[in-house]
Each structure stands twice: as structure tokens, then as C-alpha cells.
Design a protein around this motif. Sequence first.
Motif, PDB file in Angstrom:
ATOM      1  N   ARG A  30       0.646  -0.972  -0.104  1.00  0.00           N
ATOM      2  CA  ARG A  30       0.047   0.086   0.116  1.00  0.00           C
ATOM      3  C   ARG A  30       0.835   1.244  -0.105  1.00  0.00           C
ATOM      4  O   ARG A  30       0.430   2.371  -0.326  1.00  0.00           O
ATOM      5  CB  ARG A  30      -0.777   0.149   1.014  1.00  0.00           C
ATOM      6  N   GLY A  31       1.987   1.183   0.363  1.00  0.00           N
ATOM      7  CA  GLY A  31       2.939   2.351   0.184  1.00  0.00           C
ATOM      8  C   GLY A  31       3.710   2.550  -1.038  1.00  0.00           C
ATOM      9  O   GLY A  31       4.379   3.493  -1.180  1.00  0.00           O
ATOM     10  N   LEU A  32       3.436   1.732  -2.059  1.00  0.00           N
ATOM     11  CA  LEU A  32       3.985   1.922  -3.138  1.00  0.00           C
ATOM     12  C   LEU A  32       3.230   2.766  -4.092  1.00  0.00           C
ATOM     13  O   LEU A  32       1.878   2.750  -4.397  1.00  0.00           O
ATOM     14  CB  LEU A  32       4.306   0.663  -3.847  1.00  0.00           C
ATOM     15  N   PRO A  33       3.518   3.874  -4.233  1.00  0.00           N
ATOM     16  CA  PRO A  33       2.999   5.105  -5.363  1.00  0.00           C
ATOM     17  C   PRO A  33       2.690   4.523  -6.796  1.00  0.00           C
ATOM     18  O   PRO A  33       3.247   3.649  -7.192  1.00  0.00           O
ATOM     19  CB  PRO A  33       3.762   6.338  -5.440  1.00  0.00           C
ATOM     20  N   ALA A  34       1.368   4.881  -7.280  1.00  0.00           N
ATOM     21  CA  ALA A  34       1.325   4.625  -8.447  1.00  0.00           C
ATOM     22  C   ALA A  34       2.325   5.126  -9.557  1.00  0.00           C
ATOM     23  O   ALA A  34       2.577   6.307  -9.431  1.00  0.00           O
ATOM     24  CB  ALA A  34      -0.324   4.962  -8.930  1.00  0.00           C
ATOM     25  N   LEU A  35       2.347   4.648 -10.539  1.00  0.00           N
ATOM     26  CA  LEU A  35       3.266   5.180 -11.545  1.00  0.00           C
ATOM     27  C   LEU A  35       2.542   5.902 -12.723  1.00  0.00           C
ATOM     28  O   LEU A  35       1.483   5.393 -13.312  1.00  0.00           O
ATOM     29  CB  LEU A  35       4.285   4.216 -12.415  1.00  0.00           C
ATOM     30  N   THR A  36       2.870   7.367 -13.072  1.00  0.00           N
ATOM     31  CA  THR A  36       2.027   7.934 -14.070  1.00  0.00           C
ATOM     32  C   THR A  36       2.865   8.552 -14.926  1.00  0.00           C
ATOM     33  O   THR A  36       4.045   8.815 -14.735  1.00  0.00           O
ATOM     34  CB  THR A  36       1.488   9.274 -13.149  1.00  0.00           C
ATOM     35  N   THR A  37       2.736   8.562 -16.191  1.00  0.00           N
ATOM     36  CA  THR A  37       3.344   9.103 -17.118  1.00  0.00           C
ATOM     37  C   THR A  37       2.440   9.888 -18.302  1.00  0.00           C
ATOM     38  O   THR A  37       1.193   9.754 -18.192  1.00  0.00           O
ATOM     39  CB  THR A  37       4.077   7.933 -18.073  1.00  0.00           C
ATOM     40  N   PHE A  38       2.984  10.679 -19.003  1.00  0.00           N
ATOM     41  CA  PHE A  38       2.215  11.475 -19.877  1.00  0.00           C
ATOM     42  C   PHE A  38       2.484  11.039 -21.420  1.00  0.00           C
ATOM     43  O   PHE A  38       3.605  10.814 -21.870  1.00  0.00           O
ATOM     44  CB  PHE A  38       2.637  13.012 -19.776  1.00  0.00           C
ATOM     45  N   ILE A  39       1.425  10.897 -22.385  1.00  0.00           N
ATOM     46  CA  ILE A  39       1.691  10.673 -23.580  1.00  0.00           C
ATOM     47  C   ILE A  39       1.206  11.631 -24.467  1.00  0.00           C
ATOM     48  O   ILE A  39       0.039  12.100 -24.252  1.00  0.00           O
ATOM     49  CB  ILE A  39       0.753   9.305 -24.011  1.00  0.00           C
ATOM     50  N   SER A  40       2.031  12.133 -25.488  1.00  0.00           N
ATOM     51  CA  SER A  40       1.986  13.155 -26.299  1.00  0.00           C
ATOM     52  C   SER A  40       1.370  12.364 -27.588  1.00  0.00           C
ATOM     53  O   SER A  40       2.168  11.735 -28.326  1.00  0.00           O
ATOM     54  CB  SER A  40       3.004  13.929 -26.587  1.00  0.00           C
ATOM     55  N   VAL A  41       0.142  12.777 -28.141  1.00  0.00           N
ATOM     56  CA  VAL A  41      -0.348  12.104 -29.507  1.00  0.00           C
ATOM     57  C   VAL A  41      -0.388  13.356 -30.438  1.00  0.00           C
ATOM     58  O   VAL A  41      -0.951  14.196 -30.209  1.00  0.00           O
ATOM     59  CB  VAL A  41      -1.783  11.690 -29.223  1.00  0.00           C
ATOM     60  N   GLY A  42       0.448  13.348 -31.376  1.00  0.00           N
ATOM     61  CA  GLY A  42       0.534  14.288 -32.285  1.00  0.00           C
ATOM     62  C   GLY A  42       1.409  13.702 -33.653  1.00  0.00           C
ATOM     63  O   GLY A  42       1.575  12.740 -33.747  1.00  0.00           O
ATOM     64  N   CYS A  43       1.602  14.754 -34.545  1.00  0.00           N
ATOM     65  CA  CYS A  43       2.196  14.437 -35.864  1.00  0.00           C
ATOM     66  C   CYS A  43       3.863  14.352 -35.375  1.00  0.00           C
ATOM     67  O   CYS A  43       4.449  15.349 -35.014  1.00  0.00           O
ATOM     68  CB  CYS A  43       1.938  15.466 -36.727  1.00  0.00           C
ATOM     69  N   PRO A  44       4.590  13.256 -36.090  1.00  0.00           N
ATOM     70  CA  PRO A  44       5.852  13.387 -35.951  1.00  0.00           C
ATOM     71  C   PRO A  44       6.494  14.480 -36.438  1.00  0.00           C
ATOM     72  O   PRO A  44       6.108  14.970 -37.491  1.00  0.00           O
ATOM     73  CB  PRO A  44       6.535  12.112 -36.565  1.00  0.00           C
ATOM     74  N   PRO A  45       7.813  15.276 -35.691  1.00  0.00           N
ATOM     75  CA  PRO A  45       8.249  16.371 -36.392  1.00  0.00           C
ATOM     76  C   PRO A  45       8.737  16.247 -37.723  1.00  0.00           C
ATOM     77  O   PRO A  45       8.903  17.300 -38.416  1.00  0.00           O
ATOM     78  CB  PRO A  45       9.203  16.923 -35.172  1.00  0.00           C
ATOM     79  N   SER A  46       9.106  15.216 -38.065  1.00  0.00           N
ATOM     80  CA  SER A  46       9.804  14.957 -39.332  1.00  0.00           C
ATOM     81  C   SER A  46       8.785  15.125 -40.655  1.00  0.00           C
ATOM     82  O   SER A  46       9.169  15.120 -41.725  1.00  0.00           O
ATOM     83  CB  SER A  46      10.444  13.598 -39.390  1.00  0.00           C
TER      84      SER A  46
END
Length: 250
Positions: A30-46
Motif C-alpha cells: 500500500r505504500g507503493l505509489p502509482a506510476l504516472t506518465t504523460f503521452i503526447s499524441v501528435g504528428c512526428p516532427p519529421s
Amino acid sequence: MIDYDLQQRMFPSEISTLTVDLLNKDILCRGLPALTTFISVGCPPSKEIKVSKRVTACSKGILDPSLLQNNFTYILKKEIYNPSLLLESIPAEEDLIVTYDYAAWGCPLVAHYGALWSPELQLWNNDEFVEIVDVEYVIFEVHGVHDYNYQLYLSDINCVSEAQNWTTMLKKQAIPDPHTAWNSKNFHSCHDPGEPITTPGSTEYQIMGGCILNRILFPKRNGFYIFKIIVVNSTYSLLPCPPRIPQLLG
């Protein structure tokens, strides 16, 4: 000319949050924090969308690039443009002097008033050609020039629902602005089920690209147009739109 702004300016890459946690944690975890990440959905810069410029006023010897780079200006008569950019045939109170932005637009494409015209959009990746972009897009003149017409009318299109146009899309905004009124998030094809058809068949069909060949018909005059193209099909919604590209009518 055609003016290509970045559509990502209007709709930046969208951010989603992903959280991973243990299901039914026991007392030791119960002491382990949840892992959170951000995902960017967009056009590849190339990747980017460009407009084909095989034939320009410079390559045909009609205009000299040095002339366009030297604070070149042209005049829009008050009868042919609307400063409010509402795409209506309402004349301005005075003529408009436009300074040509060669750094942004380069040499203008060439069109003849007697020929129907449409731009060719191309998808590029890492400066290599990928394919012709044949999805739906809309177009307008950034200074409010309104003396051109579309080739097709609703009577030429097999619509099964109400067709969108610039008038209806601008009316939906509290402050009408063609730069933001019509986009991939509010686009609806009249070939898909939707609102019943109420617009007369004599109304212009103002969507270009896709499976229907619709083109622009220019009036009999010499002059410049600076068009902005907005790709409204969601397949290409996160790709940058071609920048503004000039069109020379002669």
C-alpha cells in the motif's frame, strides 16, 4: 498565392495521462505509489504537408524573385475584399495595400482565369516525398478577397445529410473567424448520416479534396490571392498544414 499556417498552432499535440497501479494491494504494497506518465499524441516532427510548386511565376519568367523580395506591394480594390474576413461579398470602404512576404510565401503559383484550379497537397517525411494528400480540406483568402467561386454545387453532390459551408461554420462562432471556424474536430462529411438536408442545391459545395474533384474558378482579372488551406479530414488532423502560398492570377 496560398497561405499555409500550421494547423498545430490551433490544435497542438494532445496530452493524455497514463497511470499504472496494483489492483487490490495487500498491506505490504500500500505504500507503493502509482506510476504516472504523460503521452503526447501528435504528428512526428519529421512529417509535414507541402503544396506542389512545379510551376511558379518566377520559373515562367513572369516575376523576378528580386522584385518580390524588395518590399513588393500590390493593391486589392475595395470591391473585391471584405476586411472582416467573413467571406461575404461586402465591399470594403477603401483599397488595401498588401506587402508581399517573400520569405514566407516564396514565388507565387500561376493560374489562368479561364482554367479551373486546385492545389496539390503532398505529404513529406524527413524531406522525402511520401504521397499525395487526397483527403478533404477547405480554403479561404486571408485578406478577405471573395471574387472567386467553386466549380461544384450541392446539386452535383450525392449528399445524404446537410453539407457544411463557410457561412454556417462562421455563424456557429461567437466571434466569427475563418482561421478557427472549420477544422478536423468539427468537420462532417455530407456523405455520412447526419442532419437532414435543408440547403438548396444551387448552393456552392465548398469542400475540396477527398473523393470529389472540386476546383476554384477565378474571375477575369490579374492579381494575387493568398489562400489558407485547412485540412479537415481527421486522418491528417495533427499534421502541420501547408504554409501560406501565393497564387498569381493572370
